[in-house]
Design an enzyme around this catalytic site. Structure first.
Site, mmCIF file in Angstrom:
data_model
loop_
_atom_site.group_PDB
_atom_site.id
_atom_site.type_symbol
_atom_site.label_atom_id
_atom_site.label_comp_id
_atom_site.label_asym_id
_atom_site.label_seq_id
_atom_site.Cartn_x
_atom_site.Cartn_y
_atom_site.Cartn_z
ATOM 1 N N ARG A 76 1.153 -1.034 0.203
ATOM 2 C CA ARG A 76 0.320 -0.353 0.082
ATOM 3 C C ARG A 76 1.123 1.098 0.053
ATOM 4 O O ARG A 76 2.500 1.551 1.035
ATOM 5 C CB ARG A 76 -0.228 -0.201 1.508
ATOM 6 N N GLU A 107 -3.485 7.510 -4.011
ATOM 7 C CA GLU A 107 -3.115 7.194 -5.244
ATOM 8 C C GLU A 107 -4.855 7.596 -5.289
ATOM 9 O O GLU A 107 -5.411 7.725 -4.879
ATOM 10 C CB GLU A 107 -3.642 6.203 -5.201
ATOM 11 N N HIS A 127 -2.053 0.370 -9.519
ATOM 12 C CA HIS A 127 -2.528 -0.425 -8.905
ATOM 13 C C HIS A 127 -2.932 -1.429 -9.515
ATOM 14 O O HIS A 127 -4.172 -1.482 -9.457
ATOM 15 C CB HIS A 127 -3.600 -0.038 -7.944
HETATM 16 C C1 DGY Z 1 -6.640 -5.607 -2.808
HETATM 17 O O1 DGY Z 1 -7.122 -6.499 -3.368
HETATM 18 O O2 DGY Z 1 -6.493 -5.367 -1.525
HETATM 19 C C2 DGY Z 1 -5.371 -5.281 -3.757
HETATM 20 O O3 DGY Z 1 -4.882 -4.183 -2.771
HETATM 21 C C3 DGY Z 1 -6.180 -4.805 -4.855
HETATM 22 O O4 DGY Z 1 -5.610 -4.924 -6.203
#
Ligand code: DGY
Length: 316
Positions: free
Chosen positions: A234, A263, A281
């Site tokens: 993240r 983002e 992402h």
């Molecule tokens: C998640 O599932 O947390 C991912 O970041 C989505 O792509």
């Protein structure tokens, strides 16, 4: 009367069809996430939310949406939810673990290879018409095969990356995680040791207040100048401004980032770094995986409609 369910982003309509028998769907049929104010407005009168990792649900939103009883996320990450506040309100909560492990790990390694071997930079050079001929050290990259990969966060995705890196790329894997992971004891290192010893560092750790800016200026200074940093986790896990400075100064060699603080806005200093591979992402984005993520949320909602527990609750 059917309970109202807000579907907070554009998903696959065919996968949503079975929900219509049980819920009155309110569709926000867009890729742009709802702003907090729009989310609150759209949620009025809703029993449930079918969302992703982008919709922030905190105590204030819960207070403003007293009918809300359930949240099903298509993502594995759920740091956008104040889980304690949701539990206080007695909400049913689910996420999508497991279904995106392989796709995400595969992309982590894609990003690692692209970053180390300067794929983005050299492709931009070629497309700009700057290629005049084969050069002996042109875009000389960093080796990956047989080198040391330090993984921060050895959950499902981290372990999948570790196995594939060991088997496919003959890498030595070190890892740092809060709890010992069965079968991986020998590779554990403190974070400073992992950063100092790794040729490539990959972040696979969930975001929480504990991991906010886990990698900042001090940690970047502990890495080898020839190392790369890959962020698959993240945005908030890395201090993006400090990272941009480290890339500009050559404190580390390169970075591959699929996630960003704030983002879809990306720190302008990072955008200017040629030694960064930046992707929007998309680590989980293969069609079968994205469909499985949506199906997972649908399965939880269908179970709840039958009065049963959902198959993938957010862990206690
Ligand atoms: C998640 O599932 O947390 C991912 O970041 C989505 O792509």
């Amino acid at each position: 009367m059917k309970p109202h369910l807000l579907v907070a982003r554009r998903l696959f309509p065919d996968l949503l069809e079975p929900l219509v028998a049980h819920y009155a769907l309110r569709l926000h049929d867009h890729d742009e996430a709802l702003s907090p104010a729009a989310l609150q407005a759209q949620m009025q009168g809703c029993w449930g939310l079918l969302g992703s990792g982008s919709e922030r649900v905190d105590a204030a939103l819960l207070a403003a949406c007293p009918d809300l009883r359930a949240i099903a996320l298509i993502t594995v990450g759920y740091n956008n939810l104040d889980v304690a506040a949701c539990r206080q309100h007695g909400l049913l909560l689910s996420h999508a673990p497991g279904v995106l492990t392989e796709a995400t790990a595969e992309f982590g390694l894609t990003l690692l290879l692209a970053t180390a071997r300067r794929v983005g930079e050299s492709e931009r050079f070629l497309r700009a018409g700057q290629w005049r001929g084969w050069g002996i050290d042109q875009f000389a990259g960093l080796p990956v095969m047989g080198r040391t990969l330090g993984i921060v966060g050895l959950g499902r995705i981290g372990q999948e990356v570790a196995r594939t890196a060991q088997q496919g790329l003959r890498m030595q894997v070190l890892h740092h995680s809060r709890r010992p992971v069965a079968g991986w004891e020998s590779g554990w290192r403190s974070l400073p040791d992992l950063l100092a010893q790794s040729d490539h560092v990959m972040l696979c750790v969930p975001y929480s207040p504990d991991t906010h800016h886990l990698i900042g200026a001090a940690q970047l200074a502990q890495m080898k100048p020839s190392a790369t940093l890959i962020n698959l986790a993240r945005g908030g896990v890395v201090d993006d401004r400090a990272l941009a400075q480290a890339l500009i100064r050559g404190q580390i060699a390169a970075a591959g980032l699929d996630v960003f603080e704030g983002e879809p806005t990306v720190c302008t200093d990072l955008l200017a770094c040629d030694n960064a591979v930046l992707t929007p992402h998309i680590a989980s984005s293969t069609l079968p995986t994205r469909r499985a993520m949506v199906q997972c949320a649908v399965d939880n909602l269908l179970a709840w409609a039958r009065g049963e527990p959902g198959p993938t609750p957010i862990p206690q």
